[in-house]
Scaffold this motif. Structure first.
Motif, PDB file in Angstrom:
ATOM      1  N   HIS A 165       0.823  -1.217   0.000  1.00 25.49           N
ATOM      2  CA  HIS A 165       0.000   0.000   0.000  1.00 25.49           C
ATOM      3  C   HIS A 165       0.853   1.261   0.000  1.00 25.49           C
ATOM      4  O   HIS A 165       0.483   2.272  -0.605  1.00 25.49           O
ATOM      5  N   HIS A 166       2.002   1.197   0.656  1.00 28.37           N
ATOM      6  CA  HIS A 166       2.853   2.378   0.763  1.00 28.37           C
ATOM      7  C   HIS A 166       3.781   2.561  -0.425  1.00 28.37           C
ATOM      8  O   HIS A 166       4.488   3.570  -0.493  1.00 28.37           O
ATOM      9  N   ASP A 167       3.815   1.588  -1.350  1.00 28.32           N
ATOM     10  CA  ASP A 167       4.592   1.770  -2.570  1.00 28.32           C
ATOM     11  C   ASP A 167       3.977   2.887  -3.401  1.00 28.32           C
ATOM     12  O   ASP A 167       2.777   3.160  -3.329  1.00 28.32           O
ATOM     13  N   ALA A 168       4.827   3.551  -4.212  1.00 30.41           N
ATOM     14  CA  ALA A 168       4.322   4.667  -5.026  1.00 30.41           C
ATOM     15  C   ALA A 168       3.228   4.198  -5.979  1.00 30.41           C
ATOM     16  O   ALA A 168       2.198   4.855  -6.129  1.00 30.41           O
ATOM     17  N   ASN A 169       3.451   3.072  -6.633  1.00 26.21           N
ATOM     18  CA  ASN A 169       2.459   2.516  -7.561  1.00 26.21           C
ATOM     19  C   ASN A 169       2.270   1.047  -7.205  1.00 26.21           C
ATOM     20  O   ASN A 169       3.218   0.257  -7.272  1.00 26.21           O
ATOM     21  N   ASN A 170       1.065   0.699  -6.844  1.00 26.25           N
ATOM     22  CA  ASN A 170       0.793  -0.658  -6.389  1.00 26.25           C
ATOM     23  C   ASN A 170      -0.345  -1.245  -7.213  1.00 26.25           C
ATOM     24  O   ASN A 170      -1.376  -0.597  -7.433  1.00 26.25           O
ATOM     25  N   SER A 171      -0.127  -2.453  -7.689  1.00 25.30           N
ATOM     26  CA  SER A 171      -1.165  -3.190  -8.402  1.00 25.30           C
ATOM     27  C   SER A 171      -1.120  -4.630  -7.915  1.00 25.30           C
ATOM     28  O   SER A 171      -0.040  -5.176  -7.658  1.00 25.30           O
ATOM     29  N   GLY A 172      -2.270  -5.231  -7.822  1.00 24.03           N
ATOM     30  CA  GLY A 172      -2.337  -6.610  -7.363  1.00 24.03           C
ATOM     31  C   GLY A 172      -3.754  -7.146  -7.429  1.00 24.03           C
ATOM     32  O   GLY A 172      -4.690  -6.454  -7.830  1.00 24.03           O
ATOM     33  N   VAL A 173      -3.873  -8.413  -7.046  1.00 18.81           N
ATOM     34  CA  VAL A 173      -5.164  -9.108  -7.048  1.00 18.81           C
ATOM     35  C   VAL A 173      -5.456  -9.572  -5.633  1.00 18.81           C
ATOM     36  O   VAL A 173      -4.555 -10.037  -4.919  1.00 18.81           O
ATOM     37  N   GLN A 174      -6.706  -9.422  -5.226  1.00 21.82           N
ATOM     38  CA  GLN A 174      -7.101  -9.757  -3.861  1.00 21.82           C
ATOM     39  C   GLN A 174      -8.407 -10.554  -3.896  1.00 21.82           C
ATOM     40  O   GLN A 174      -9.359 -10.173  -4.585  1.00 21.82           O
ATOM     41  N   ARG A 175      -8.413 -11.642  -3.130  1.00 24.21           N
ATOM     42  CA  ARG A 175      -9.625 -12.461  -3.009  1.00 24.21           C
ATOM     43  C   ARG A 175     -10.304 -12.132  -1.680  1.00 24.21           C
ATOM     44  O   ARG A 175      -9.636 -12.001  -0.655  1.00 24.21           O
ATOM     45  N   LEU A 176     -11.636 -12.025  -1.715  1.00 23.01           N
ATOM     46  CA  LEU A 176     -12.411 -11.664  -0.540  1.00 23.01           C
ATOM     47  C   LEU A 176     -13.176 -12.868  -0.014  1.00 23.01           C
ATOM     48  O   LEU A 176     -13.278 -13.919  -0.673  1.00 23.01           O
ATOM     49  N   ASP A 177     -13.736 -12.687   1.183  1.00 20.26           N
ATOM     50  CA  ASP A 177     -14.394 -13.809   1.853  1.00 20.26           C
ATOM     51  C   ASP A 177     -15.676 -14.254   1.161  1.00 20.26           C
ATOM     52  O   ASP A 177     -16.124 -15.386   1.352  1.00 20.26           O
ATOM     53  N   ASP A 178     -16.291 -13.403   0.340  1.00 21.50           N
ATOM     54  CA  ASP A 178     -17.524 -13.787  -0.340  1.00 21.50           C
ATOM     55  C   ASP A 178     -17.263 -14.422  -1.697  1.00 21.50           C
ATOM     56  O   ASP A 178     -18.193 -14.622  -2.491  1.00 21.50           O
ATOM     57  N   GLY A 179     -15.987 -14.731  -1.997  1.00 22.54           N
ATOM     58  CA  GLY A 179     -15.645 -15.386  -3.244  1.00 22.54           C
ATOM     59  C   GLY A 179     -15.291 -14.446  -4.370  1.00 22.54           C
ATOM     60  O   GLY A 179     -14.826 -14.897  -5.427  1.00 22.54           O
ATOM     61  N   ARG A 180     -15.486 -13.166  -4.177  1.00 25.53           N
ATOM     62  CA  ARG A 180     -15.162 -12.236  -5.248  1.00 25.53           C
ATOM     63  C   ARG A 180     -13.651 -11.997  -5.321  1.00 25.53           C
ATOM     64  O   ARG A 180     -12.938 -12.086  -4.324  1.00 25.53           O
ATOM     65  N   VAL A 181     -13.198 -11.661  -6.527  1.00 25.81           N
ATOM     66  CA  VAL A 181     -11.795 -11.360  -6.780  1.00 25.81           C
ATOM     67  C   VAL A 181     -11.722  -9.926  -7.305  1.00 25.81           C
ATOM     68  O   VAL A 181     -12.458  -9.562  -8.232  1.00 25.81           O
ATOM     69  N   VAL A 182     -10.871  -9.111  -6.694  1.00 24.93           N
ATOM     70  CA  VAL A 182     -10.761  -7.702  -7.095  1.00 24.93           C
ATOM     71  C   VAL A 182      -9.319  -7.411  -7.494  1.00 24.93           C
ATOM     72  O   VAL A 182      -8.368  -7.972  -6.937  1.00 24.93           O
ATOM     73  N   ARG A 183      -9.200  -6.546  -8.460  1.00 25.30           N
ATOM     74  CA  ARG A 183      -7.881  -6.042  -8.865  1.00 25.30           C
ATOM     75  C   ARG A 183      -7.651  -4.714  -8.159  1.00 25.30           C
ATOM     76  O   ARG A 183      -8.486  -3.808  -8.210  1.00 25.30           O
ATOM     77  N   ILE A 184      -6.511  -4.576  -7.471  1.00 29.11           N
ATOM     78  CA  ILE A 184      -6.166  -3.376  -6.702  1.00 29.11           C
ATOM     79  C   ILE A 184      -5.221  -2.514  -7.543  1.00 29.11           C
ATOM     80  O   ILE A 184      -4.198  -2.995  -8.037  1.00 29.11           O
ATOM     81  N   VAL A 185      -5.580  -1.243  -7.696  1.00 25.80           N
ATOM     82  CA  VAL A 185      -4.721  -0.258  -8.363  1.00 25.80           C
ATOM     83  C   VAL A 185      -4.628   0.953  -7.441  1.00 25.80           C
ATOM     84  O   VAL A 185      -5.640   1.601  -7.156  1.00 25.80           O
ATOM     85  N   GLU A 186      -3.429   1.240  -6.934  1.00 27.42           N
ATOM     86  CA  GLU A 186      -3.215   2.362  -6.022  1.00 27.42           C
ATOM     87  C   GLU A 186      -2.095   3.244  -6.564  1.00 27.42           C
ATOM     88  O   GLU A 186      -1.057   2.748  -6.990  1.00 27.42           O
ATOM     89  N   ARG A 187      -2.313   4.558  -6.505  1.00 31.07           N
ATOM     90  CA  ARG A 187      -1.327   5.515  -6.980  1.00 31.07           C
ATOM     91  C   ARG A 187      -1.161   6.629  -5.951  1.00 31.07           C
ATOM     92  O   ARG A 187      -2.141   7.072  -5.339  1.00 31.07           O
ATOM     93  N   CYS A 188       0.089   7.078  -5.775  1.00 36.22           N
ATOM     94  CA  CYS A 188       0.388   8.165  -4.845  1.00 36.22           C
ATOM     95  C   CYS A 188       0.398   9.482  -5.614  1.00 36.22           C
ATOM     96  O   CYS A 188       1.098   9.617  -6.621  1.00 36.22           O
ATOM     97  N   MET A 189      -0.366  10.460  -5.148  1.00 36.47           N
ATOM     98  CA  MET A 189      -0.436  11.767  -5.795  1.00 36.47           C
ATOM     99  C   MET A 189       0.725  12.642  -5.340  1.00 36.47           C
ATOM    100  O   MET A 189       1.353  12.375  -4.308  1.00 36.47           O
ATOM    101  N   PRO A 190       1.044  13.713  -6.090  1.00 31.30           N
ATOM    102  CA  PRO A 190       2.197  14.563  -5.719  1.00 31.30           C
ATOM    103  C   PRO A 190       2.097  15.171  -4.331  1.00 31.30           C
ATOM    104  O   PRO A 190       3.109  15.395  -3.676  1.00 31.30           O
ATOM    105  N   ASP A 191       0.876  15.455  -3.850  1.00 34.25           N
ATOM    106  CA  ASP A 191       0.737  16.079  -2.530  1.00 34.25           C
ATOM    107  C   ASP A 191       0.697  15.072  -1.395  1.00 34.25           C
ATOM    108  O   ASP A 191       0.495  15.449  -0.244  1.00 34.25           O
TER     109      ASP A 191
END
Length: 726
Positions: free
Chosen positions: A405-431
């Motif tokens: 999460h603290h990386d500047a650009n983070n991407s990954g796949v996450q499985r949840l308890d209800d069986g759904r699969v989500v793709r995570i895309v996180e980006r750090c803004m300049p501020d």
């Protein structure tokens, strides 16, 4: 007679003068022809002279008495002039200095001996002295009139100082002008303080205009309201206007007057403070919003009064309203998108998330509130079993999730308890803010899994069928060979057995190709990669193809010397790629043409081979399609027996190595260029040179079989080998 007058007391002098006059008058009467006239005139003259003398003596006595009475005052004035800190200067009628005190010496730096006989103006005035003030001083001196003024002088050491001068003319007892006396006070500090105060007021007034802030005060005892000039400008009045309380209230809108009137009616307390925003109308009828701030202070008599500011906040309120509308619009747009959205501040606290995000993380929905820390939200979700991957290794999983999460650009796949699969895309803004998206890829993952399962099933089916077909095909080929042997001398049977053998060979070639594709798809991550030089592998394949090139006069051009092409390769599979590419080039090249091979090994890059033939070439729109299974170029579909699997297998082998293979048209002339690129090796060869790659017996048998499938035994025996030119 003179001695008698000198010795006589002053108060007897008039009597003596009278007696002398009467005596002279008697003598004159006795000898005169008109005694009565002379006597009368002499008597009157004696009486007049005595009277005049008496009056003069009285004046002198009174003057002497006044002088005795004023002597102590003169002494005190003289002492005061000598001891005062102010400068005292006495001049004569010609305006030359006759006396100065110690204060003059201290202020100017001149000694009394240096200034006696000099003009004060010439001594102390300088170019910085105001000419108008100098003219006023001279005019007062010419008229012998008193004057008070302020002037800039220059001392003996060049220091400029301000002096307040009180100049008075002096007269003698007869009332004649006797000179001038001037008392000078050094007011430099006062002037500097006044200048600083003016500068401070100027800066304050300027900042008040820039910020749109005016000042005001309200005295409840005198019911007096005072404004600054900026307050006047805010409300449209000329600077200096001082209104009444009712006049100010008239500017307020009806709904805003009541609260202010009630607040003013309340007794003031030491801790009274105001901070309100009210709308009002200026003198032009323009509606503005002002912020009224105030607090209490005590005046010189200790009574409480209100002192405050009036600031125009119309633009600020309009800006805030616009920002609020923009935020509402942005939030509405974010809520309307079909993906989950979340925003964290630089301190990693939740700022906002849309409804889709709340629905996706329903297990920890109550934790997703503004201000909540990301770590607390994640730990809460782990405690509730929201992340199946964290079960049994909670702390390790949390540490990895926080690091990602603290990386500047983070991407990954996450499985949840209800069986759904989500793709995570996180980006750090300049501020420092961090924006994140969650894309529900559950259906995509299911479809991908199904496709992979189907592909595996297909590969397994092809492998099974191919294995099942190889046994009967071997029998067909064996019996066809036997039939050709026994049919020798029987022309009616010989062509039939030849056709059976040709069809069986073609079928076996197709089955072998299908098996190769199945093996490559199933073992892409398990190639037997060994460091080696591609040069010997290339020369070995060219040697295998010599029987095919010699009958047609084909020649090969290699670079001289051939560079070391070091790479991590599976030798068997690489030779299979080279064999497929070179066999195609041999098959479609015109007789007597060249096969041109270029080799490059740039530092830091993997080796590269380029193979060019001079055949019919491949159309531009088919350069990529020829790598698809069972597809051939429209210019080379001549029924020569190709399966359309060679380039497909070659591309899959190159991809398994981490490289690529592409086809392109040459810059000039006919033909096709096939380019092969391998990744850089994990380690460079030793100085002594790389070990010679080993060719397994299986690779040799496979290569020999492929060569034999391209020509007949008779042609191999009859034709000499081709020429390879370096």
């Amino acid at each position: 007679m003179r001695r008698l007058l000198r010795r006589a007391p002053p108060h007897l002098l008039p009597l003596l003068v009278l007696l002398v006059g009467l005596g002279l008058c008697a003598i004159a009467t006795a000898t005169s022809r008109t005694p009565w006239l002379v006597g009368t005139a002499g008597t009157l003259g004696s009486l007049g002279a005595a009277a005049v003398l008496w009056r003069t003596l009285l004046r002198l006595r009174r003057a002497e008495q006044q002088a005795k009475l004023m002597a102590p005052d003169h002494e005190r004035l003289s002492l005061l002039a000598r001891q005062t800190s102010n400068a005292v200067v006495v001049t004569d009628v010609a305006r030359r200095i006759t006396w100065v005190n110690a204060g003059f010496e201290r202020i100017t730096g001149y000694t009394a001996a240096e200034v006696i006989g000099q003009s004060p103006g010439k001594l102390l005035q300088c170019p910085d002295t105001d000419p108008a003030t100098v003219a006023r001083l001279r005019e007062a001196l010419d008229r012998a009139e008193p004057i008070c003024c302020e002037i800039i002088n220059r001392g003996r050491n060049g220091r400029l100082y301000w002096a307040e001068i009180n100049l008075q003319p002096m007269h003698d007892r007869a009332g004649r002008l006797d000179g001038f006396i001037a008392i000078e006070s050094d007011i430099t500090e006062r002037k500097e303080a006044e200048a600083a105060l003016r500068e401070s007021r100027t800066v304050l007034d300027r900042t008040a205009r820039i910020s749109g802030t005016g000042g005001w005060s309200w005295d409840p005892w005198s019911r007096r309201l005072q404004w600054t000039d900026e307050t006047c400008r805010l409300l449209g009045y000329e600077p200096g206007h001082q209104p009444t309380l009712s006049g100010f209230m008239a500017h307020l809108e009806a709904g805003s007057r009541g609260p202010l009137e009630r607040a003013l009616a309340q007794p003031l307390a030491p801790d009274t403070q105001w901070n309100v925003q009210v709308p009002l109308l200026d003198t032009q009828g323009r509606r503005i919003w002002v912020r009224v701030r105030a607090e209490t202070e005590r005046d010189a008599l200790g009574r409480l009064r209100l002192v405050g500011t009036l600031q125009d906040v119309t633009a600020v309120r309009a800006m805030r309203a616009e920002i609020q509308r923009s935020e509402e619009l942005l939030r509405g747009a974010i809520d309307a998108i079909d993906e989950a959205f979340v925003l964290y501040d630089p301190e990693d606290r939740l700022v906002f998330c849309n409804e889709k995000y709340l629905q996706l993380y329903a297990t920890s929905r109550d934790l997703l509130v503004p201000g909540a820390r990301f770590e607390d939200i994640v730990r809460g979700g782990v405690a509730r079993g929201q992340y199946p991957a964290a079960v049994g290794r909670e702390e390790e999983w949390i540490t990895q999730r926080l690091q990602a999460h603290h990386d500047a650009n983070n991407s990954g796949v996450q499985r949840l308890d209800d069986g759904r699969v989500v793709r995570i895309v996180e980006r750090c803004m300049p501020d420092g803010h961090r924006v994140g998206f969650r894309v529900d890829i559950t259906e995509l993952v299911k479809a991908t899994d199904a496709a992979e399962a189907a592909d595996r099933a297909k590969s397994e089916f092809i492998a099974t069928i191919s294995h099942e077909l190889r046994t009967p095909l071997q029998s067909v080929l064996g019996f066809s060979d036997l039939g050709r042997h026994f049919a020798a001398g029987h022309p009616q049977f010989q062509p039939m057995f030849e056709d059976i053998h040709t069809g069986g060979s073609r079928m076996l070639q197709l089955v072998n190709g299908l098996l190769d594709i199945s093996k490559i798809d199933g073992t892409q991550g398990s190639l037997d990669l060994q460091p080696g030089d591609l040069g010997p592998l290339l020369k070995a394949v060219l040697h295998e193809l010599e029987p095919l090139m010699a009958p047609r006069g084909l020649r090969v051009q290699l670079p001289e010397p051939l560079p070391v092409l070091w790479a991590d390769v599976d030798a068997f599979r690489v030779q299979q790629v080279l064999r497929n590419v070179l066999a195609n080039a041999v098959r479609f090249s015109p007789e007597g043409s060249w096969l041109e091979i270029e080799a490059q090994a740039a530092p830091g890059e993997g080796p590269r081979l380029q193979l060019r033939d001079h055949g019919p070439g491949i159309p531009e729109d088919e350069l990529e399609r020829v790598f698809e299974p069972f597809l051939q170029s429209s210019r080379t579909r001549d029924g020569s027996g190709g399966t359309g699997l060679g380039l497909t297998i070659s591309r899959r082998i190159m991809r398994a190595h981490g490289g690529f293979i592409v086809a392109r048209a040459p810059a000039a002339g006919a033909g096709t260029v096939i380019e092969l690129q391998w990744p850089p090796p994990a380690a460079l060869p030793a100085a002594a040179g790389p070990p010679r790659p080993r060719t397994s017996l299986r690779a040799m048998r496979h290569a020999r079989q492929n060569v034999l499938e391209l020509q007949s035994p008779a042609s191999v025996a009859e034709n000499p080998p081709c020429t390879i030119t370096s």
